[in-house]
Write a protein that holds these residues in place. Sequence first.
Motif, PDB file in Angstrom:
ATOM      1  N   CYS A  57       0.855   5.547   0.874  1.00  0.00           N
ATOM      2  CA  CYS A  57       0.159   6.577   1.636  1.00  0.00           C
ATOM      3  C   CYS A  57       0.976   7.858   1.565  1.00  0.00           C
ATOM      4  O   CYS A  57       2.209   7.824   1.680  1.00  0.00           O
ATOM      5  N   MET A  96       0.851  -1.181   0.000  1.00  0.00           N
ATOM      6  CA  MET A  96       0.000   0.000   0.000  1.00  0.00           C
ATOM      7  C   MET A  96       0.889   1.234   0.000  1.00  0.00           C
ATOM      8  O   MET A  96       2.010   1.210   0.508  1.00  0.00           O
ATOM      9  N   LEU A 129       4.006  -1.033   3.547  1.00  0.00           N
ATOM     10  CA  LEU A 129       3.480   0.325   3.468  1.00  0.00           C
ATOM     11  C   LEU A 129       4.601   1.271   3.060  1.00  0.00           C
ATOM     12  O   LEU A 129       5.642   1.336   3.727  1.00  0.00           O
ATOM     13  N   THR A 186       1.917  -6.483   4.968  1.00  0.00           N
ATOM     14  CA  THR A 186       1.676  -5.410   3.996  1.00  0.00           C
ATOM     15  C   THR A 186       2.851  -4.454   4.015  1.00  0.00           C
ATOM     16  O   THR A 186       3.191  -3.917   5.069  1.00  0.00           O
TER      17      THR A 186
END
Lengths: 114, 110
Positions: free
Chosen positions: B12, B10, B106, B104
């Motif tokens: 961000c 992911m 990030l 995950t």
Amino acid sequence: DAGVIQSPRHEVTEMGQEVTLRCKPISGHNSLFWYRQTMMRGLELLIYFNNNVPIDDSGMPEDRFSAKMPNASFSTLKIQPSEPRDSAVYFCASRSTGGLGEQFFGPGTRLTVL
Amino acid sequence: DAKTTQPPSMDCAEGRAANLPCNHSTISGNEYVYWYRQIHSQGPQYIIHGLKNNETNEMASLIITEDRKSSTLILPHATLRDTAVYYCIVNTGTASKLTFGTGTRLQVTL
């Protein structure tokens, strides 16, 4: 508190040599864990101790690996003889009696076997 | 221990909230949801855990669905230092073995 202490931080050795990794858990913690991390297999639990007694060593890959915890403040993980496929980062972690699974990890030992 | 499923990666933006999902549809009634993270070249770091209720600490918030089959870790204001692999683990708490999946990854960007 200094946290979990591991030594050495880096180890380079030749195939067939004996390797000893050391860990000092956080004072007052009664559980100690040895993990191994590789790109292929991720983070794996090798063995853990409760009150200095080995509880589960099912993750120890083979007889070349052995771990001891002679007292509450010290543990060793020994590989004899070492092989190139043992190259990995080895982490030690500790947990307190009252902890609900919260483990505190050391900085790891990066082992390279040539 | 129940199996968990997380997205592999992911992104961000810095300063925004990072919401990391985790599915654990086979979780048992006595199993907790734990979150750890691993910053590059460091040992895993405990973040937070919960059983049924939502939890918050200085690092993050944990939202657990009512049926407990999924959860979300929220980093309210992500910074570059939050770039790491985040692991969701379910475990009875008193059981010692933590089973780390692939987590995950990030990536927090400017």
